[in-house]
Design a protein around this motif. Structure first.
Motif, PDB file in Angstrom:
ATOM      1  N   HIS A  34      71.522  47.650 -48.294  1.00 43.80           N
ATOM      2  CA  HIS A  34      71.741  47.220 -46.904  1.00 43.80           C
ATOM      3  C   HIS A  34      71.147  45.839 -46.615  1.00 43.80           C
ATOM      4  CE1 HIS A  34      73.358  51.086 -45.853  1.00 43.80           C
ATOM      5  NE2 HIS A  34      72.262  51.696 -46.231  1.00 43.80           N
ATOM      6  N   LEU A  35      70.640  45.175 -47.640  1.00 46.31           N
ATOM      7  CA  LEU A  35      70.008  43.870 -47.406  1.00 46.31           C
ATOM      8  C   LEU A  35      71.047  42.756 -47.482  1.00 46.31           C
ATOM      9  CD1 LEU A  35      66.607  44.367 -49.283  1.00 46.31           C
ATOM     10  CD2 LEU A  35      67.237  44.922 -46.937  1.00 46.31           C
ATOM     11  N   SER A  36      70.585  41.522 -47.265  1.00 45.33           N
ATOM     12  CA  SER A  36      71.531  40.402 -47.160  1.00 45.33           C
ATOM     13  C   SER A  36      71.840  39.788 -48.517  1.00 45.33           C
ATOM     14  CB  SER A  36      70.943  39.338 -46.234  1.00 45.33           C
ATOM     15  OG  SER A  36      69.692  38.935 -46.739  1.00 45.33           O
ATOM     16  N   ALA A  95      61.043  46.152 -47.300  1.00 46.25           N
ATOM     17  CA  ALA A  95      61.698  47.057 -48.259  1.00 46.25           C
ATOM     18  C   ALA A  95      60.631  47.699 -49.131  1.00 46.25           C
ATOM     19  CB  ALA A  95      62.678  46.268 -49.131  1.00 46.25           C
ATOM     20  N   LEU A  96      60.879  48.950 -49.480  1.00 47.29           N
ATOM     21  CA  LEU A  96      59.987  49.688 -50.381  1.00 47.29           C
ATOM     22  C   LEU A  96      60.773  50.120 -51.606  1.00 47.29           C
ATOM     23  CD1 LEU A  96      58.304  52.060 -47.747  1.00 47.29           C
ATOM     24  CD2 LEU A  96      57.181  50.164 -48.945  1.00 47.29           C
ATOM     25  N   ARG A  97      60.080  50.326 -52.717  1.00 46.70           N
ATOM     26  CA  ARG A  97      60.798  50.820 -53.899  1.00 46.70           C
ATOM     27  C   ARG A  97      61.230  52.268 -53.649  1.00 46.70           C
ATOM     28  NH1 ARG A  97      56.848  50.305 -58.897  1.00 46.70           N
ATOM     29  NH2 ARG A  97      58.443  51.599 -59.853  1.00 46.70           N
ATOM     30  N   VAL A 100      59.121  55.697 -53.525  1.00 48.18           N
ATOM     31  CA  VAL A 100      58.131  56.058 -52.493  1.00 48.18           C
ATOM     32  C   VAL A 100      58.777  56.356 -51.128  1.00 48.18           C
ATOM     33  CG1 VAL A 100      56.352  54.699 -53.684  1.00 48.18           C
ATOM     34  CG2 VAL A 100      57.574  53.677 -51.749  1.00 48.18           C
ATOM     35  N   TRP A 101      60.092  56.349 -51.069  1.00 43.99           N
ATOM     36  CA  TRP A 101      60.758  56.615 -49.785  1.00 43.99           C
ATOM     37  C   TRP A 101      60.513  58.060 -49.332  1.00 43.99           C
ATOM     38  CZ3 TRP A 101      66.455  54.485 -50.639  1.00 43.99           C
ATOM     39  CH2 TRP A 101      66.404  53.096 -50.785  1.00 43.99           C
ATOM     40  N   GLY A 102      60.600  58.264 -48.018  1.00 44.33           N
ATOM     41  CA  GLY A 102      60.587  59.616 -47.463  1.00 44.33           C
ATOM     42  C   GLY A 102      59.214  60.212 -47.267  1.00 44.33           C
ATOM     43  N   ARG A 103      58.163  59.394 -47.359  1.00 49.17           N
ATOM     44  CA  ARG A 103      56.787  59.914 -47.184  1.00 49.17           C
ATOM     45  C   ARG A 103      56.105  59.304 -45.971  1.00 49.17           C
ATOM     46  NH1 ARG A 103      54.378  58.144 -52.936  1.00 49.17           N
ATOM     47  NH2 ARG A 103      56.061  58.900 -54.254  1.00 49.17           N
ATOM     48  N   GLY A 104      56.859  58.630 -45.140  1.00 48.82           N
ATOM     49  CA  GLY A 104      56.248  58.029 -43.951  1.00 48.82           C
ATOM     50  C   GLY A 104      55.723  56.615 -44.171  1.00 48.82           C
ATOM     51  N   LEU A 105      55.901  56.083 -45.393  1.00 47.95           N
ATOM     52  CA  LEU A 105      55.358  54.744 -45.656  1.00 47.95           C
ATOM     53  C   LEU A 105      56.136  53.653 -44.926  1.00 47.95           C
ATOM     54  CD1 LEU A 105      54.474  54.956 -49.463  1.00 47.95           C
ATOM     55  CD2 LEU A 105      52.986  55.290 -47.484  1.00 47.95           C
ATOM     56  N   GLY A 106      57.444  53.871 -44.744  1.00 49.43           N
ATOM     57  CA  GLY A 106      58.255  52.877 -44.027  1.00 49.43           C
ATOM     58  C   GLY A 106      57.741  52.698 -42.607  1.00 49.43           C
ATOM     59  N   VAL A 135      70.379  53.784 -41.557  1.00 48.06           N
ATOM     60  CA  VAL A 135      69.753  54.763 -40.652  1.00 48.06           C
ATOM     61  C   VAL A 135      68.241  54.810 -40.850  1.00 48.06           C
ATOM     62  CG1 VAL A 135      69.786  57.174 -39.903  1.00 48.06           C
ATOM     63  CG2 VAL A 135      71.870  56.117 -40.740  1.00 48.06           C
ATOM     64  N   ALA A 136      67.788  54.670 -42.095  1.00 48.88           N
ATOM     65  CA  ALA A 136      66.341  54.724 -42.345  1.00 48.88           C
ATOM     66  C   ALA A 136      65.643  53.559 -41.630  1.00 48.88           C
ATOM     67  CB  ALA A 136      66.064  54.675 -43.844  1.00 48.88           C
ATOM     68  N   SER A 137      66.249  52.379 -41.693  1.00 49.74           N
ATOM     69  CA  SER A 137      65.661  51.221 -41.016  1.00 49.74           C
ATOM     70  C   SER A 137      65.673  51.412 -39.502  1.00 49.74           C
ATOM     71  CB  SER A 137      66.444  49.964 -41.422  1.00 49.74           C
ATOM     72  OG  SER A 137      65.980  48.858 -40.731  1.00 49.74           O
TER      73      SER A 137
HETATM   74  C1  LIG Z   1      63.784  51.463 -44.590  1.00 43.51           C
HETATM   75  C2  LIG Z   1      62.708  52.016 -45.513  1.00 43.51           C
HETATM   76  C3  LIG Z   1      61.554  51.007 -45.618  1.00 43.51           C
HETATM   77  C4  LIG Z   1      62.192  53.338 -44.921  1.00 43.51           C
HETATM   78  O1  LIG Z   1      61.115  53.764 -45.746  1.00 43.51           O
HETATM   79  P1  LIG Z   1      60.659  55.288 -45.853  1.00 43.51           P
HETATM   80  O2  LIG Z   1      59.268  55.253 -46.423  1.00 43.51           O
HETATM   81  O3  LIG Z   1      61.659  56.115 -46.542  1.00 43.51           O
HETATM   82  O4  LIG Z   1      60.597  55.693 -44.323  1.00 43.51           O
HETATM   83  P2  LIG Z   1      59.850  56.945 -43.695  1.00 43.51           P
HETATM   84  O5  LIG Z   1      59.485  57.936 -44.752  1.00 43.51           O
HETATM   85  O6  LIG Z   1      58.747  56.387 -42.837  1.00 43.51           O
HETATM   86  O7  LIG Z   1      61.014  57.578 -42.813  1.00 43.51           O
HETATM   87  C5  LIG Z   1      61.259  57.091 -41.540  1.00 43.51           C
HETATM   88  C6  LIG Z   1      62.380  57.855 -40.875  1.00 43.51           C
HETATM   89  O8  LIG Z   1      63.649  57.503 -41.453  1.00 43.51           O
HETATM   90  C7  LIG Z   1      64.312  58.686 -41.873  1.00 43.51           C
HETATM   91  N1  LIG Z   1      65.039  58.360 -43.081  1.00 43.51           N
HETATM   92  C8  LIG Z   1      64.520  57.892 -44.222  1.00 43.51           C
HETATM   93  N2  LIG Z   1      65.500  57.681 -45.116  1.00 43.51           N
HETATM   94  C9  LIG Z   1      66.664  58.041 -44.495  1.00 43.51           C
HETATM   95  C10 LIG Z   1      68.027  58.040 -44.876  1.00 43.51           C
HETATM   96  N3  LIG Z   1      68.417  57.618 -46.090  1.00 43.51           N
HETATM   97  N4  LIG Z   1      68.945  58.475 -43.982  1.00 43.51           N
HETATM   98  C11 LIG Z   1      68.573  58.885 -42.760  1.00 43.51           C
HETATM   99  N5  LIG Z   1      67.292  58.891 -42.333  1.00 43.51           N
HETATM  100  C12 LIG Z   1      66.357  58.475 -43.192  1.00 43.51           C
HETATM  101  C13 LIG Z   1      63.210  59.687 -42.114  1.00 43.51           C
HETATM  102  O9  LIG Z   1      63.704  61.003 -42.016  1.00 43.51           O
HETATM  103  C14 LIG Z   1      62.262  59.357 -40.998  1.00 43.51           C
HETATM  104  O10 LIG Z   1      62.777  59.885 -39.791  1.00 43.51           O
HETATM  105  P3  LIG Z   1      61.819  60.477 -38.661  1.00 43.51           P
HETATM  106  O11 LIG Z   1      61.117  59.280 -38.083  1.00 43.51           O
HETATM  107  O12 LIG Z   1      62.767  61.116 -37.719  1.00 43.51           O
HETATM  108  O13 LIG Z   1      60.884  61.419 -39.344  1.00 43.51           O
HETATM  109  C15 LIG Z   1      63.262  52.317 -46.932  1.00 43.51           C
HETATM  110  O14 LIG Z   1      64.344  53.203 -46.802  1.00 43.51           O
HETATM  111  C16 LIG Z   1      63.726  51.077 -47.684  1.00 43.51           C
HETATM  112  O15 LIG Z   1      62.924  50.371 -48.283  1.00 43.51           O
HETATM  113  N6  LIG Z   1      65.059  50.837 -47.674  1.00 43.51           N
HETATM  114  C17 LIG Z   1      65.632  49.692 -48.410  1.00 43.51           C
HETATM  115  C18 LIG Z   1      65.348  48.365 -47.769  1.00 43.51           C
HETATM  116  C19 LIG Z   1      65.809  48.313 -46.328  1.00 43.51           C
HETATM  117  O16 LIG Z   1      66.885  48.798 -46.013  1.00 43.51           O
HETATM  118  N7  LIG Z   1      64.982  47.701 -45.478  1.00 43.51           N
HETATM  119  C20 LIG Z   1      65.272  47.514 -44.078  1.00 43.51           C
HETATM  120  C21 LIG Z   1      65.988  46.233 -43.879  1.00 43.51           C
HETATM  121  S1  LIG Z   1      66.409  45.984 -42.152  1.00 43.51           S
END
Ligand SMILES: CC(C)(COP(=O)(O)OP(=O)(O)OC[C@H]1O[C@@H](n2cnc3c(N)ncnc32)[C@H](O)[C@@H]1OP(=O)(O)O)[C@@H](O)C(=O)NCCC(=O)NCCS
Length: 177
Positions: A34-36, A95-97, A100-106, A135-137
């Motif tokens: 999803h990045l540029s 961005a995270l590797r 480590v996703w899905g543990r609240g680090l984002g 959606v995660a962002s």
């Molecule tokens: C965006 C990013 C940093 C999130 O990191 P993460 O550590 O997985 O995030 P968290 O564990 O803190 O999850 C945060 C929320 O997103 C949700 N989530 C995480 N991954 C998801 C996915 N693939 N689809 C839907 N929801 C998702 C979690 O359920 C959580 O929701 P909640 O707040 O309702 O509990 C990570 O996915 C990432 O590095 N992505 C690639 C780079 C990127 O897209 N960066 C953003 C650019 S704008």
């Protein structure tokens, strides 16, 4: 000098030894979907670290390209805060590797970037632009209090196609440390 510490993550300056860690983020297909830009090579990651060091010497500094380190000081992500032309405002990117996703680090990471921008740099507006499909962002920025501001149509051309961006922002008086 960047040094912002959270419970599990720390924002610090990038170092030459971070190149393999950075490649695990910026070289990864899922992390860059999803990045540029398309996944970076080892050499491109080395160049990013070199330009981060050069940016750190510019006065006044406007680009803070930084390492996201875990409690063992290994790089698990990358983050950027760029100060806009109107210098009260800054854009964040992160961005995270995938391991480590899905543990609240984002959520922690976005919180640390807001602390850096508001408490250390004393900006009064921070914003981030995400892919409409990211959606995660969306979730991590919303959790940090960054409200959806609108959609920039055809914001970027990436992977051979135009892409809209959805902008989130937060103002200093809306931020709770
Ligand atoms: C965006 C990013 C940093 C999130 O990191 P993460 O550590 O997985 O995030 P968290 O564990 O803190 O999850 C945060 C929320 O997103 C949700 N989530 C995480 N991954 C998801 C996915 N693939 N689809 C839907 N929801 C998702 C979690 O359920 C959580 O929701 P909640 O707040 O309702 O509990 C990570 O996915 C990432 O590095 N992505 C690639 C780079 C990127 O897209 N960066 C953003 C650019 S704008």
């Amino acid at each position: 000098m960047i040094d912002v510490q959270g419970p599990s993550l720390r924002l610090r300056e990038l170092r030459p030894a971070d190149v393999t860690g950075l490649l695990a983020v910026y070289g990864d297909e899922a992390a860059t979907r999803h990045l540029s830009f398309e996944p970076r090579t080892f050499d491109q990651c080395e160049a990013i670290i070199r330009s981060a060091a050069a940016d750190a010497t510019v006065k006044p500094r406007t680009v803070y390209m930084q390492a996201v380190a875990d409690t063992t000081d290994d790089l698990v992500g990358a983050a950027r805060l760029g100060i806009d032309e109107r210098p009260h405002s800054g854009q964040i990117g992160f961005a995270l590797r995938p391991e480590v996703w899905g543990r609240g680090l984002g959520a922690e990471l976005v919180g640390l970037l807001l602390t850096f921008g508001f408490a250390e740099l004393e900006l009064n507006r921070l914003w981030g632009a995400r892919s409409p499909d990211n959606v995660a962002s969306k979730r991590v920025m919303e959790r940090a209090g960054m409200i959806e501001e609108g959609r920039i149509r055809r914001h970027l051309r990436t992977r051979g196609a135009w892409r809209d961006s959805v902008v989130h922002s937060i103002l200093d008086d809306e931020w709770t440390p």
